[in-house]
Enzyme design. Structure first.
Site, PDB file in Angstrom:
ATOM      1  N   LYS A  68       1.024  -1.168   0.180  1.00 26.17           N
ATOM      2  CA  LYS A  68      -0.070   0.135  -0.034  1.00 26.17           C
ATOM      3  C   LYS A  68       1.018   1.272   0.098  1.00 26.17           C
ATOM      4  O   LYS A  68       0.538   2.275  -0.421  1.00 26.17           O
ATOM      5  CB  LYS A  68      -0.940  -0.022   1.142  1.00 26.17           C
ATOM      6  CG  LYS A  68      -2.176  -0.797   1.063  1.00 26.17           C
ATOM      7  CD  LYS A  68      -2.870  -0.974   2.448  1.00 26.17           C
ATOM      8  CE  LYS A  68      -4.412  -1.361   2.207  1.00 26.17           C
ATOM      9  NZ  LYS A  68      -5.315  -0.955   3.131  1.00 26.17           N
ATOM     10  N   ASP A 104     -10.533   3.802   1.893  1.00 28.08           N
ATOM     11  CA  ASP A 104     -10.737   3.324   3.068  1.00 28.08           C
ATOM     12  C   ASP A 104     -11.775   4.436   3.996  1.00 28.08           C
ATOM     13  O   ASP A 104     -12.675   3.790   4.831  1.00 28.08           O
ATOM     14  CB  ASP A 104      -9.522   2.889   3.920  1.00 28.08           C
ATOM     15  CG  ASP A 104      -9.149   1.707   3.403  1.00 28.08           C
ATOM     16  OD1 ASP A 104      -9.579   0.748   2.923  1.00 28.08           O
ATOM     17  OD2 ASP A 104      -7.951   1.404   3.762  1.00 28.08           O
ATOM     18  N   GLY A 242     -17.860  -4.279  10.925  1.00 30.54           N
ATOM     19  CA  GLY A 242     -16.761  -3.939   9.878  1.00 30.54           C
ATOM     20  C   GLY A 242     -17.083  -4.406   8.576  1.00 30.54           C
ATOM     21  O   GLY A 242     -16.396  -3.810   7.799  1.00 30.54           O
TER      22      GLY A 242
END
Ligand code: ATR
Length: 282
Positions: A68, A104, A242
């Site tokens: 990432k 995100d 989540g």
């Protein structure tokens, strides 16, 4: 670009990724002819993979651990959001340029909007447990959403302090011993540590000080309902799982690559839930 874009998720290891299941579902649902696969890419192969994508083999990719951050200097442009979060999880093309973004924060916020409408009514006072990459995205998103206070709590306080300094006002850092006091005024508590995940240690937080209207969320989605969420629900608090963040963060990438903005439906949720349950909650 061909009419059938090829996309993949890269990581090392990659076997556990549920992204192909999510994007595969959307491709089928929308009758599109593209593809979305897993691709195991070792750290030393990352530059070659990006060259392959640049040459046209892929319309883009999702990026997971450990790439990432490492992929950032290999791309042509990093969005301001990904720059602020310090990591890229989605790559797409604009002309012959490769753009790196991070979905995100958007996925986290969309999940709360979906499961707990009105959760962000002022004053929004958030406590985030953990100071890793996920926490950084959450802090950035909550800041964008206009939170009054965002306190990042971490075992190693220095890591939380560094995160607070990078994201800036209103993010501050605290140690675990301050949690009881912080929860007394918090409207949102979110776990961004790996605690509570199948195979990891339990997350032990006394939710007693939280006010009745508070929302409790977890970025952990395996198990689907973590000990934290079970405890919060037993106390009559609002909860947001989540799994929704995983599903919502996938959405912008799909829209970039395949030109259709899909939806997070009950059907998709059930599909991925069944996979997690079938894998023994891993
Ligand atoms: P990610 O990038 O996915 O967020 P990470 O960088 O490994 O993952 O961060 C994991 C988080 O869980 C960190 O905040 C870590 O705390 P430290 O920075 O102090 O290591 C937290 N964490 C993991 N195990 C923990 C434990 N046993 N007790 C408290 N915090 C823990």
């Amino acid at each position: 670009m061909t009419s059938a874009p090829r996309v993949c998720v890269i990581g090392w290891p990659i076997a556990q990724s549920r992204s192909p299941m999510i994007h595969g579902h959307w491709l089928t649902r929308h009758g599109l002819s593209g593809s979305y696969d897993k691709r195991a890419v070792r750290p030393e192969e990352l530059a070659d993979f990006v060259a392959e994508m640049r040459a046209g083999a892929f319309a883009g990719c999702n990026v997971t651990v450990p790439h990432k951050e490492a992929i950032m200097p290999l791309l042509d442009e990093i969005t301001p959001t990904a720059r602020a979060i310090g990591a890229v999880n989605t790559v797409w093309r604009e002309g012959d340029r490769l753009i790196g973004g991070n979905t995100d924060a958007e996925g986290f916020l969309a999940n709360l909007d979906d499961l707990a409408p009105g959760w962000d009514a002022a004053p929004l006072r958030a406590v985030i447990l953990g100071a890793g990459g996920a926490s950084r995205a959450l802090a950035f998103g909550l800041r964008e959403r206009g939170a009054e206070t965002i306190t990042v709590v971490n075992r190693s306080v220095g890591r939380a302090e560094a995160l607070a300094a990078e994201i800036g006002t209103p993010v501050t850092a605290a140690g675990w011993d301050e949690v009881p006091r912080l929860l007394g005024t918090a409207t949102l508590l979110v776990n961004a540590t790996s605690l509570g995940m199948t195979g990891k240690g339990p997350l032990e937080v006394d939710l007693g000080p939280l006010q009745p209207g508070a929302l409790v969320s977890d970025i952990v989605y395996a198990p689907l309902r973590t000990g934290l969420l079970e405890d919060a629900a037993a106390r009559g608090l609002r909860t947001a799982e989540g799994l929704g963040m995983l599903l919502h963060q996938a959405l912008p990438g799909f829209a970039h690559w395949f030109g259709v903005r899909p939806e997070v439906t009950a059907e998709l949720r059930a599909l991925v839930e069944a996979d997690i349950t079938g894998a023994g909650g891993r």
